[in-house]
Design a protein around this motif. Sequence first.
Motif, PDB file in Angstrom:
ATOM      1  N   UNK A   1       0.838  -1.195   0.000  1.00  0.00           N
ATOM      2  CA  UNK A   1       0.000   0.000   0.000  1.00  0.00           C
ATOM      3  C   UNK A   1       0.873   1.245   0.000  1.00  0.00           C
ATOM      4  N   UNK A   2       0.501   2.208  -0.826  1.00  0.00           N
ATOM      5  CA  UNK A   2       1.189   3.498  -0.852  1.00  0.00           C
ATOM      6  C   UNK A   2       0.250   4.553  -0.292  1.00  0.00           C
ATOM      7  N   UNK A   3       0.730   5.278   0.715  1.00  0.00           N
ATOM      8  CA  UNK A   3      -0.043   6.408   1.226  1.00  0.00           C
ATOM      9  C   UNK A   3       0.165   7.561   0.253  1.00  0.00           C
ATOM     10  N   UNK A   4      -0.878   7.875  -0.501  1.00  0.00           N
ATOM     11  CA  UNK A   4      -0.746   8.781  -1.638  1.00  0.00           C
ATOM     12  C   UNK A   4      -0.213  10.148  -1.223  1.00  0.00           C
ATOM     13  N   UNK A   5      -0.734  10.713  -0.150  1.00  0.00           N
ATOM     14  CA  UNK A   5      -0.360  12.077   0.224  1.00  0.00           C
ATOM     15  C   UNK A   5       1.106  12.206   0.635  1.00  0.00           C
ATOM     16  N   UNK A   6       1.662  11.186   1.297  1.00  0.00           N
ATOM     17  CA  UNK A   6       3.043  11.271   1.769  1.00  0.00           C
ATOM     18  C   UNK A   6       4.023  10.466   0.924  1.00  0.00           C
TER      19      UNK A   6
ATOM     20  N   UNK B   1      -9.548  10.459   7.766  1.00  0.00           N
ATOM     21  CA  UNK B   1     -10.210  11.602   7.156  1.00  0.00           C
ATOM     22  C   UNK B   1     -10.213  11.379   5.653  1.00  0.00           C
ATOM     23  N   UNK B   2     -11.159  11.962   4.929  1.00  0.00           N
ATOM     24  CA  UNK B   2     -11.302  11.698   3.489  1.00  0.00           C
ATOM     25  C   UNK B   2     -10.085  12.080   2.662  1.00  0.00           C
ATOM     26  N   UNK B   3      -9.272  13.024   3.138  1.00  0.00           N
ATOM     27  CA  UNK B   3      -8.128  13.481   2.361  1.00  0.00           C
ATOM     28  C   UNK B   3      -6.933  12.541   2.464  1.00  0.00           C
ATOM     29  N   UNK B   4      -6.990  11.616   3.415  1.00  0.00           N
ATOM     30  CA  UNK B   4      -5.853  10.716   3.601  1.00  0.00           C
ATOM     31  C   UNK B   4      -4.717  11.355   4.369  1.00  0.00           C
ATOM     32  N   UNK B   5      -4.987  12.476   5.040  1.00  0.00           N
ATOM     33  CA  UNK B   5      -3.932  13.165   5.785  1.00  0.00           C
ATOM     34  C   UNK B   5      -3.826  12.683   7.226  1.00  0.00           C
TER      35      UNK B   5
END
Length: 215
Positions: free
Chosen positions: A56-61, A81-85
């Motif tokens: 899995x890749x955490x898209x934001x980071x 949270x919906x933003x993945x932050x």
Amino acid sequence: MSPSSHVSIALLGFLLAAPAVAAPSGQAPVAPSSASAAVSNAVPEGFAFAPDGTTLIHVASGLRFPANFKGFKRLKEQANDPSGQYVAISYAHPLRGSKESVVVRFAVVQIDEMSAHDHYLIMRQAAMSHFSAPTIVSEGPVKIPTDPKLDAYRGTFSGTRDNQPWRFSLTTVDYGHWSGRMTAAYPQSNAAEAEQYLGVLLTEVRAQTPKALGK
């Protein structure tokens, strides 16, 4: 080592063995009776699968979370949270001759203007509350060998669970755009073995740094 082989396990440099305390709710991971929990094929909010179909890749980071790494199995991932932050991921490694496992939880959250020390103080009570008779063994700032300028803080604790002595810890790191925390827990009787496994995991984690938001 290629980027895909690094355990960018969401706590980016959390080089310390810290025990279970880092879910969004502050819930400390309870060691499962078996480390054989299945890895879900679903993609949580804020994540994407790497080409291998399991990492899995955490898209934001940009952090990467393999399904398995040198005996550690990814147990659960959660976006808060919906933003993945704000995401949390936990791993477990079975201990020889024991029904317990080393349980490690990583959390990555976008927090503005909060030091590692303040982050630690906010989460400390939550970490300690999941054990009976918790005692602070040590706490203070720590240095991350791969980046000594990073602001990091760590506490180690002792306590009991099911009338058995346990060791656990909490580490927080301020990466600027991102803050990370890591907790780890294991039975006192398996401390030497558990710390050996954690050392392998943390060596890989230290090689990772999150990308800035929007990059």
